[in-house]
Enzyme design. Sequence first.
Site: not given
Ligand SMILES: Cc1ncc(C[n+]2csc(CCOP(=O)(O)OP(=O)(O)O)c2C)c(N)n1
Lengths: 333, 320
Positions: A65, A134
Site C-alpha cells: 500500500e 476490515h
Molecule cells: C495490508 C493489507 N492489504 C491487503 C489485504 C487484503 N488481503 C488479505 S489476504 C491477501 C493476500 C495475502 O497473500 P499472502 O501473504 O501470500 O497470504 P495467503 O493469503 O496466500 O496465505 C490480501 C491482499 C490485507 N488483509 N492487508
Amino acid sequence: MRTNDMTKMTYRDAIRLGITEEMRLDRDVIFLGEDIGVYGGAFGVSKGLLEEFGEERILDTPISEAAIVGTAVGAATTGLRPVCEIMFMDFITLGLDALVNQGAKMRYMFGGQSQVPMVLRLPAGSGTGAAAQHSQSLEAWLCHVPGLKVVTPSTPAQAKGLIKAAIRDNNPVCFIEHKMLYDAVGLVPLDEEYTLEIGKTIVERPGKDVTIVAYGTTLAKAVEAADFLEEEGIRVEILNPLTLYPMDMKPIIESVIKTGCLIVAHEAAKTGGVGGEIVARVVESEAFDYLTAPIVRLGGLDVPIPFNQELESAAVPQRNDFVHSVYRLLNRE
Amino acid sequence: MIELSEELLLRMYYKMNQARYFEEKLDELDVKGLVHGTVHLALGQEAAGVMACLALEEGDLVSLSHRGHAQAIGFGLDVNLMMAECLGKDTGYCKGKGGSMHIADVENGNLGANGVVGGGFGLSCGAALTQKYQHTGKVVLCFAGDGATNTGSFHESLNLASIWKLPVVFFIENNQYGMSNPVENHMNVENISDRSEAYNMPGLTIDGNDFLDVYNTVTKALRYARAGKGPVLIEAKTYRFSGHSKSDKQLYRDEQEVKEWQKKDPLLKMKEYLRENRIFTEKQIQKMETEAMISIEQAVEFAKKSPSPQLDTILADVYA
Ligand SMILES: Cc1ncc(C[n+]2csc(CCOP(=O)(O)OP(=O)(O)O)c2C)c(N)n1
Ligand SMILES: [Mg+2]
C-alpha cells in the site's frame, strides 16, 4: 456520448462505468491496486477492465500500500491521473505517509507549483463480518488534512457522477465506497459528461420537521426511517453531504433554519467523527437561533467493530435509532 | 537428523488431521451460511502451519497469519474454542469479537492471527525484543504469506531483527499466490529466502508439504535464534487447495495446477511415510484419523451449543 438515457445498475457497476468512461476519454488515467486484474477487485469493481485496457493501464500491484499510494502521487505530479484501489479502507493506514505528508501538501508547500490529480478508492464500513481490521470508517482522519478532498456516494448515480468528477479533479480525492451498498440498484445516467460537482451537499429528501444529515449506509437507514415516519405524518428532511471535505454547509444551515431540529449520523465512531464538525458549524452559524431542541449525534460506538453479527450491528446506528431520535426531538416519546 | 519419538509422530499426524478436518467442517458451515464474514482456509498447507509450531518449545511465542487455523492447531489451541470463535460465540477465544481471522490466546503465547497482511512482522520483533530483554530464552515464530513479503513492514522488520539479533524466526508459507497474484508476478526473486541476503541473516527454502523438512528446519532455526545468533528467514513452498476465500472464483489458475499439487498433499505424504517406515499399523493410523475427526465434530457441537455474547459486552475490553 451525450444522452439523456438512464439505466438501472448497481453501485458497483456504476463506479466501474465511471472509471471505464474516463479511461476511454483520457489515456492518462491509469488504475492500480491489488487483485484488480484477473480477479476483478475484491468487491468486483474492476471486473473486465483488464480485458479492455490491458496490463499497461490496469496495474495489478503487490501487497504494498505504501508503494501504491506513493507511486500514485509521483505519477500524478508528472502528468498521469492515477486511480488506486485500496482493498479495504483500513489499509490506507499503510499509505498515509505518501497521501498526507506528500500528496496533500505538495502544491501548497511548493507555492502552487505542482498538482496531484489522483483518486484513492476506499471501501469502508461494517456489516460484512470482517471484524475490527476490515470494517472501519476512517473518513474523519482524511477530513483533517487540508489539501485532500473526501467524497462519498450513497447511490449508484452518485457513485458514477462522483468517481468521474474525482478523476477529473486536479487534487488528491479520497473516494469512500460503502461495502454494504455495492449491490444497491438505482437509475444511472449514461451520459458521458454526467458528473457531480465536488463540494456540494444535496437535499436527498425534502421535509420540514427534522433535518437529518447522513451519508453512506447510514443514509439508507435514515431514508427507511423517514419512510416509516412519513406514515405518521412526520416529514424528515434528509441532507447528503456528498463531499465530506471541504463540506458545503449552506444547505444544512438552511435546512436547520427551516426545521429547528438536527440529527447528524454516520457509522464511524462518534468521538471525533465528521458529525461533530457539522454540528459545530451549525452552532457557529445563524441557524443556532432557530434550534428548538438539543442536536442529536448518532455515531458508531467508540469501539472497534466486533465480529459477532449482533454485536456488529449494535455497534453502528440503525433505522430505529433515527426513529427514536426524531420522536425525542418532537417530544413524541 | 532429529529423533522423532513415536509419541511425537502420533501427535504430528493427529494434529495434521485435526487441521484438515477443522477447515473442511468450517468450510461446510460457511457454505451453509452459518459463518458470518470471511474464512481463509489453509487446506494443503497443514504441514507448514502445524509442523512449524510443533517444533516450538514450551513458552515460545507465535504470531499467526490471516490463514492461521492450521498454525493455531499446531500451536496447541483448543479446537472447541477455535470453532466457537469462528461462529462468533461467547465461549470462543476472543469472546466472539475476533472471528476466524483473529484467533488469539495471548496468555499461552499465541499473540493473535492478523487480518492485516504483514501486520505480524513488527509485532514479532517487539515480542522478540521482550524475550531478549528479559532473558527468557524464548523465541518468536512469525507466520506470513508470500504476498506479505512485499510489504514495507517485512523489510523494515527483517533489517531491525538482524541488527538487533532478535530471537525471531520468520516463517513464510509460500502458497504461490497472494490472493490472485502469482509469486512470479509479484516479486522478482527466485526464492523468498533470497531476501534474507539483504539483511545478512540465514535464509532457507524448504518443501512446505514435507512434514519432516518443516519440522527439522524450524527446529534448527529456533535453536539458532535461541542461541542469540539472530533471526532466520524460512520459506516453505506449499499450495492452497481452496480459493483465497469463499468468493474467490479462482480465474487466475487452472484446475490442472491444483490437481498436480493435490498429488503432493502433505497429509498423504505423511501417511505414506508412516506406512513405508512401518511406524504404525494401518489400524493405528486409522484410529488417529477417526479421533481427529471426532474431535472436530465435537468442536462443532460445542460451538453450536455455545451462547452468543451478551449485547452489553460490546463496550467491554476496549481499554485495559
Ligand atoms: C495490508 C493489507 N492489504 C491487503 C489485504 C487484503 N488481503 C488479505 S489476504 C491477501 C493476500 C495475502 O497473500 P499472502 O501473504 O501470500 O497470504 P495467503 O493469503 O496466500 O496465505 C490480501 C491482499 C490485507 N488483509 N492487508
Ligand atoms: Mg500466498
